[in-house]
Design an enzyme around this catalytic site. Structure first.
Site, PDB file in Angstrom:
ATOM      1  N   HIS A 225       0.810   5.208   1.167  1.00 55.95           N
ATOM      2  CA  HIS A 225       0.137   6.221   1.972  1.00 55.95           C
ATOM      3  C   HIS A 225       0.211   7.550   1.230  1.00 55.95           C
ATOM      4  CE1 HIS A 225       0.329   3.913   5.901  1.00 55.95           C
ATOM      5  NE2 HIS A 225       1.316   3.328   5.266  1.00 55.95           N
TER       6      HIS A 225
ATOM      7  N   HIS B  62       0.842  -1.198   0.000  1.00 56.82           N
ATOM      8  CA  HIS B  62       0.000   0.000   0.000  1.00 56.82           C
ATOM      9  C   HIS B  62       0.869   1.238   0.000  1.00 56.82           C
ATOM     10  CE1 HIS B  62       0.667  -1.403   4.128  1.00 56.82           C
ATOM     11  NE2 HIS B  62       0.707  -0.133   4.499  1.00 56.82           N
TER      12      HIS B  62
HETATM   13  P1  AMP Z   1       1.785   0.279   7.403  1.00 52.06           P
HETATM   14  O1  AMP Z   1       2.362   0.504   8.779  1.00 52.06           O
HETATM   15  O2  AMP Z   1       2.523   1.008   6.323  1.00 52.06           O
HETATM   16  O3  AMP Z   1       1.605  -1.194   7.101  1.00 52.06           O
HETATM   17  O4  AMP Z   1       0.353   0.962   7.409  1.00 52.06           O
HETATM   18  C1  AMP Z   1      -0.836   0.264   7.665  1.00 52.06           C
HETATM   19  C2  AMP Z   1      -1.942   1.291   7.761  1.00 52.06           C
HETATM   20  O5  AMP Z   1      -3.183   0.633   7.641  1.00 52.06           O
HETATM   21  C3  AMP Z   1      -1.951   2.073   9.077  1.00 52.06           C
HETATM   22  O6  AMP Z   1      -1.814   3.469   8.798  1.00 52.06           O
HETATM   23  C4  AMP Z   1      -3.332   1.730   9.660  1.00 52.06           C
HETATM   24  O7  AMP Z   1      -3.930   2.803  10.339  1.00 52.06           O
HETATM   25  C5  AMP Z   1      -4.115   1.325   8.435  1.00 52.06           C
HETATM   26  N1  AMP Z   1      -5.247   0.439   8.655  1.00 52.06           N
HETATM   27  C6  AMP Z   1      -5.251  -0.703   9.379  1.00 52.06           C
HETATM   28  N2  AMP Z   1      -6.476  -1.267   9.338  1.00 52.06           N
HETATM   29  C7  AMP Z   1      -7.243  -0.473   8.554  1.00 52.06           C
HETATM   30  C8  AMP Z   1      -8.591  -0.521   8.125  1.00 52.06           C
HETATM   31  N3  AMP Z   1      -9.432  -1.509   8.496  1.00 52.06           N
HETATM   32  N4  AMP Z   1      -9.063   0.474   7.336  1.00 52.06           N
HETATM   33  C9  AMP Z   1      -8.239   1.480   6.960  1.00 52.06           C
HETATM   34  N5  AMP Z   1      -6.947   1.580   7.315  1.00 52.06           N
HETATM   35  C10 AMP Z   1      -6.459   0.618   8.120  1.00 52.06           C
END
Ligand code: AMP
Length: 120
Positions: free
Chosen positions: A106, A104
């Protein structure tokens, strides 16, 4: 690393968990982060099963990479972020604190974002 089909973004893609959707096409889904780190915090994910940026950049077909890149730019533009400015970021692996093992991007915006990394 083997792709985990039960990761949270896989479940969002299957419609098992809701998300605040912003954009969707054949290859890409974008939605608001559940725990925003800026006034605007968007996640852009490929629909294909890629664990991380390393996996995606190495194994995704060119059409999926192009669609992903175009979509990320378009999402930022269509949400008015290109004028004021925004930051894009992808965490790969443990040292970068990647929490969700589905690649993903950001997109952060909506305030002055400060220097690139927080210093220890
Ligand atoms: P990373 O640390 O780069 O893997 O980022 C994962 C992101 O996913 C974090 O910013 C979380 O807040 C976000 N996240 C986790 N669960 C969900 C969800 N159900 N819907 C939207 N964002 C999420």
């Amino acid at each position: 690393m083997v792709y985990d089909r039960n990761n949270i973004f896989a479940r969002i893609l299957r419609g098992e968990i809701p998300c605040r959707k912003l954009y969707e096409d054949e290859h890409v889904l974008a939605f608001h982060d559940i725990n925003p780190q800026a006034p605007t915090h968007i996640l852009v994910i490929p629909k294909g099963e890629y664990v991380s940026f390393d996996d995606f950049s190495q194994n995704a077909p060119g059409a999926e990479i192009a669609a992903f890149c175009r979509a990320a730019g378009r999402i930022a533009r269509e949400n008015g972020l290109d004028g004021p400015g925004y930051r894009i970021l992808a965490n790969h692996g443990a040292a970068a604190h990647q929490e969700v093992p589905h690649f993903h991007l950001h997109i952060f915006a909506g305030r002055l974002l400060g220097p690139m990394l927080v210093k220890d």
